[in-house]
Design an enzyme around this catalytic site. Sequence first.
Site, mmCIF file in Angstrom:
data_model
loop_
_atom_site.group_PDB
_atom_site.id
_atom_site.type_symbol
_atom_site.label_atom_id
_atom_site.label_comp_id
_atom_site.label_asym_id
_atom_site.label_seq_id
_atom_site.Cartn_x
_atom_site.Cartn_y
_atom_site.Cartn_z
ATOM 1 N N LEU A 3 86.772 98.093 81.122
ATOM 2 C CA LEU A 3 85.713 97.965 80.120
ATOM 3 C C LEU A 3 84.339 98.066 80.763
ATOM 4 O O LEU A 3 84.207 97.917 81.980
ATOM 5 C CB LEU A 3 85.843 96.609 79.420
ATOM 6 C CG LEU A 3 87.232 96.328 78.841
ATOM 7 C CD1 LEU A 3 87.429 94.849 78.605
ATOM 8 C CD2 LEU A 3 87.437 97.125 77.567
ATOM 9 N N LYS A 29 84.886 96.823 95.310
ATOM 10 C CA LYS A 29 84.505 97.963 94.470
ATOM 11 C C LYS A 29 82.983 98.116 94.395
ATOM 12 O O LYS A 29 82.440 99.223 94.501
ATOM 13 C CB LYS A 29 85.113 97.774 93.073
ATOM 14 C CG LYS A 29 84.592 98.697 91.997
ATOM 15 C CD LYS A 29 84.899 100.160 92.265
ATOM 16 C CE LYS A 29 84.326 101.038 91.149
ATOM 17 N NZ LYS A 29 84.287 102.450 91.533
ATOM 18 N N THR A 42 84.415 97.294 86.502
ATOM 19 C CA THR A 42 83.512 97.039 87.634
ATOM 20 C C THR A 42 82.510 95.970 87.201
ATOM 21 O O THR A 42 81.584 96.254 86.439
ATOM 22 C CB THR A 42 82.777 98.339 88.044
ATOM 23 O OG1 THR A 42 83.759 99.344 88.334
ATOM 24 C CG2 THR A 42 81.914 98.115 89.276
HETATM 25 N N1 LIG Z 1 84.038 106.594 84.467
HETATM 26 C C1 LIG Z 1 84.335 106.483 85.747
HETATM 27 O O1 LIG Z 1 84.388 107.478 86.491
HETATM 28 C C2 LIG Z 1 84.647 105.139 86.361
HETATM 29 C C3 LIG Z 1 85.272 105.104 87.612
HETATM 30 C C4 LIG Z 1 85.599 103.875 88.179
HETATM 31 C C5 LIG Z 1 85.265 102.702 87.508
HETATM 32 N N2 LIG Z 1 84.630 102.776 86.305
HETATM 33 C C6 LIG Z 1 84.331 101.503 85.618
HETATM 34 O O2 LIG Z 1 85.276 101.402 84.563
HETATM 35 C C7 LIG Z 1 84.699 100.743 83.434
HETATM 36 C C8 LIG Z 1 84.819 101.634 82.208
HETATM 37 O O3 LIG Z 1 84.141 102.862 82.454
HETATM 38 P P1 LIG Z 1 84.276 104.108 81.458
HETATM 39 O O4 LIG Z 1 83.563 105.241 82.120
HETATM 40 O O5 LIG Z 1 85.678 104.291 81.002
HETATM 41 O O6 LIG Z 1 83.366 103.583 80.243
HETATM 42 P P2 LIG Z 1 83.391 103.990 78.700
HETATM 43 O O7 LIG Z 1 83.968 105.332 78.495
HETATM 44 O O8 LIG Z 1 82.003 103.751 78.202
HETATM 45 O O9 LIG Z 1 84.376 102.897 78.071
HETATM 46 C C9 LIG Z 1 84.001 101.549 77.993
HETATM 47 C C10 LIG Z 1 85.038 100.788 77.213
HETATM 48 O O10 LIG Z 1 84.581 99.413 77.061
HETATM 49 C C11 LIG Z 1 84.599 99.082 75.659
HETATM 50 N N3 LIG Z 1 83.572 98.090 75.333
HETATM 51 C C12 LIG Z 1 82.299 98.066 75.771
HETATM 52 N N4 LIG Z 1 81.644 96.992 75.267
HETATM 53 C C13 LIG Z 1 82.550 96.341 74.487
HETATM 54 C C14 LIG Z 1 82.492 95.152 73.704
HETATM 55 N N5 LIG Z 1 81.376 94.394 73.641
HETATM 56 N N6 LIG Z 1 83.607 94.776 73.027
HETATM 57 C C15 LIG Z 1 84.743 95.508 73.107
HETATM 58 N N7 LIG Z 1 84.869 96.639 73.846
HETATM 59 C C16 LIG Z 1 83.773 97.045 74.527
HETATM 60 C C17 LIG Z 1 84.334 100.409 74.968
HETATM 61 O O11 LIG Z 1 84.663 100.317 73.601
HETATM 62 P P3 LIG Z 1 83.927 101.326 72.552
HETATM 63 O O12 LIG Z 1 84.645 102.633 72.699
HETATM 64 O O13 LIG Z 1 84.123 100.677 71.248
HETATM 65 O O14 LIG Z 1 82.480 101.409 72.964
HETATM 66 C C18 LIG Z 1 85.245 101.324 75.786
HETATM 67 O O15 LIG Z 1 86.594 101.152 75.439
HETATM 68 C C19 LIG Z 1 83.263 100.397 83.848
HETATM 69 O O16 LIG Z 1 83.224 99.081 84.336
HETATM 70 C C20 LIG Z 1 82.968 101.402 84.957
HETATM 71 O O17 LIG Z 1 81.957 100.929 85.841
HETATM 72 C C21 LIG Z 1 84.328 103.955 85.711
#
Ligand SMILES: NC(=O)c1ccc[n+]([C@@H]2O[C@H](COP(=O)([O-])OP(=O)(O)OC[C@H]3O[C@@H](n4cnc5c(N)ncnc54)[C@H](OP(=O)(O)O)[C@@H]3O)[C@@H](O)[C@H]2O)c1
Length: 295
Positions: free
Chosen positions: A64, A170, A95
């Site tokens: 998330l 991380k 993260t």
């Molecule tokens: N993208 C990458 O390459 C990557 C790599 C390694 C680690 N990460 C880490 O992984 C995590 C997710 O990244 P992502 O890129 O997948 O982000 P993302 O596409 O923006 O997804 C975020 C998720 O969190 C949910 N969310 C956010 N606020 C919320 C709330 N208040 N209540 C309920 N659900 C909530 C979102 O729901 P909604 O869809 O409803 O907004 C969505 O399911 C982050 O911590 C990021 O730093 C990302």
Amino acid sequence: MKVGIAGTGRMGSAMAQRLMSLGHELSVWNRTPEKTRELAAAGAAVAASPAALAEKVEVVLTILTDDKAIEALYHGPGGLLSGNVAGKLFIEMSTVRPEVEVALAKKVEAKGAALVECPVGGTTGPAREGKLFGFAGGGDSEVAKARPLLEQLCRRVEHVGSAGAGARMKLAINLPLYVYWQALGEALLLCQSLKLDPERLINIFSDTSGASNVIKMRGASVAAHLAGANAGPATMNVDMVCKDLRTMIEEARALGGTLPAAQAALKCFEGAVAGGLAQHDQSSLPAHWARQAGG
Ligand SMILES: NC(=O)c1ccc[n+]([C@@H]2O[C@H](COP(=O)([O-])OP(=O)(O)OC[C@H]3O[C@@H](n4cnc5c(N)ncnc54)[C@H](OP(=O)(O)O)[C@@H]3O)[C@@H](O)[C@H]2O)c1
């Protein structure tokens, strides 16, 4: 295995695809329901609430945005921990600051369940291919229980300590990466007047000490941004990079230290956000900076 993913954002969806491709029985839930449609069409069951999801699976994965999202999903109304979850395994992969995982582990344990935190290195492509790098934190027996599933998502899983240790690792891993994006942007600014083909320029960099490992993975994308071409959809956006940097800076402050290079990078990236790049991929950052030289 019956696996649930609560939070089907970019990473959650990519991991869901990976686990379904391996034959797991997958259930999903997401705050914004549209983001579960593609997975549902591919055979995932969509749960009515996080609590309903936790009830029907053996293992729940969450990845998330931040601590607020973890609070809402685990502890909000109809949250993951609101029902009887005794004996279940939760794997938290966001993260966030280590203290968030430590506090969550205590609450999960109080419900008779287990928590392993395992933030990951690598983006959506490696997630779909099972090639992430997992930084696991938790007790030995809990991590041993989570490991077979984690190894289907990750090319390497390192158990680095108790709950919170994975989050710390991380954050540390991402710091040089983000400072590198800014350093590369500044280096490319110096090269603008050479008018070299962007692909050639990045190829030269990638064969020198001016490269970081990320150039091997994302060099084509950096070159596309430099050329003003379509670099494909964002995998890790600039907003999320800023969130990570703020989290590192907060963590260092709590430890009595400072991160001047990370602070400088954050200031530059906040400028990029103000310039409309919030939802752009992180690989757009070097070109954004280099363009200041008028190239
Ligand atoms: N993208 C990458 O390459 C990557 C790599 C390694 C680690 N990460 C880490 O992984 C995590 C997710 O990244 P992502 O890129 O997948 O982000 P993302 O596409 O923006 O997804 C975020 C998720 O969190 C949910 N969310 C956010 N606020 C919320 C709330 N208040 N209540 C309920 N659900 C909530 C979102 O729901 P909604 O869809 O409803 O907004 C969505 O399911 C982050 O911590 C990021 O730093 C990302």
